[in-house]
Scaffold this active site. Sequence first.
Site: not given
Length: 634
Positions: A404, A533
């Site tokens: 991150e 998805h």
Amino acid sequence: MNLAAFKRSALIPTSALAALAVGIAAPASAGEVVQPLAHSISAAMAQDTASATYPMTPAGAAAWVDMVEKDMLGYSIRASRIYWVNATYITPDTDAMAAEIGAEGTTKSVDYALEAAKYAQVPGLDAEVARKLDMLRNMIVLPAPTTDGAAVELNEIATKLNSQYGKGKGVLNGEPINGSDIEAEMGNLDRTPAELAEMWASWHTNVGAPMKDDYARMVAIANDGAKELGFTDVGAMWRSGYDMPADDFAAETERLWQEVKPLYDSLHTYVRTKLNEKHGDAVQPATGAIRADLLGNMWAQSWGSIYPLVAPAGAGDIGYDVTDLIAAKGIDEVEMVRVGEKFFSSLGFDPLPETFYDRSQFTKPADREVVCHASAWNIDQVDDIRIKMCIKKNAEDFTVIHHELGHNYYQRAYNKQDYLHLNGANDGFHEAIGDMIALSITPEYLVQIDMLDRERVPSADKDIGLLLRQAMDKVAFLPFGLLVDKWRWGVFDGSIAPATYNDAWHDLKREYQGVTPPVARPADAFDPGAKYHIPGNTPYTRYFLAHILQFQFYKAACDQAGWEGPLHRCSFYGNEDVGKNLNAMLEMGASKPWPDALEAFTGTREMTGTALLEYFAPLQAWLDEQNKGKQTGW
């Protein structure tokens, strides 16, 4: 980075916040619908204003783009603050605020995309203006046409599909089981082949099949919208966002796959043999495709859960565990983040602002509901960078933190770019940077930061086990990462018709992954819908690219650092030359075509899988030795 961490990690886009990025296709919250009257009024007003103030000339187009970027920057800052509050303080009120700002973003994205399509036809455009107009046209994942009622219908279908997936349940031993639990149980080594088949079949049937007709209708509407924006179909629109013709990009992804396919084939052969030894010919034959439900994952995209079944003898104990090292050092959650920051500081990057530590969410608050899914944010598009996590003091979150922070440093590096350039060079770059940093958590790095004593560094005889464990996630994912969008491209261009949706899906899974369903599937099923998805309308090729690029970036850094050992043991911690070169790529953002950015750091303008092959070369040699006399392929 292992796939569990990869799946938990997310980047909050800087140049395209959630609402702007997905446009009509995915509302900010379930049930949020763009009203057709509001949209038509807004579109009409925008058109009148544009024609009066920004004529259809090269200068008018440039001025219009400048206006749009200023407007979107202001919107993105407001939206970021609202989305942050909603994610870190979930209440009905913050949900309503997020839905409202999302609806505003949806309208903006649609109106600006339609106008951009008109300006794109103006002859004599400046090259950069033309590129920005293409970015605006590509900002909507599923575009609605201007036909009365089309936007509402498309939005309703997209919302319905998302809701169906979220509420979906499979069956285990005759009892209902929800999505998160069934995913965990697919990786439970104590489950029998019959139980695995029951879960696999019930999930695909219960979740996917009801979506088929709605999905086909959604495709038809979105294709009409793509044509209004100047594209032949939605798939061509998605592929056009890579600074090359759409068909050339499709060929590029296939070239990359063919480069790395021999490694995947070797892994497939070895794992198939081990599954045959465990289950016998009646369950898993020694040749041919692998039964999809035996690989520890509902979609056979990650095989790490079954690593204990395939681990080389004696390879499991590597001599240390990062979770234990964290405990031994008495490192708390915030200090774990500061350790990650020191990695970047050692490369010469500026320290994080104190606001990062004041405003980030590092742990789960005890007094309210929050979104724990790890993500990286830049609220003001300048220096108000944050991460949002519910950190656990374990090895997985230590890796996720480094990942991150990679996003955050990328966001800050390109913060001086124009609004539409506040993003990665292509959609694979951001994830690849995060994963490249995660690859750097090697034993040598742990020694350098005083978390591991040098005498505890694993010996070379442990490398095969370490590499095999990584390959079960990173290499196993590659064909799935490619085929999801290959299927959708065929659906959007009409070469895969609704009647053959399911057969085409499993044909691609067999061709690329070498896997087959555990039970016969009817042609009228809709198994693609059982993968989030697909109903979620999230483009997937970015993940395939990231799995290639992360190794290419990692090797470039190691070469620049003068590393001479095996690539998988490299550490470039403390090398400011690497940091300087890396920053030269990061600060470009999306301002140049991605080959320019790639060349700035790696010295080449071509994506390549050769670095991944070098990283796993010792493993492939070992696999090929184990596979002697075995049939490769399916």
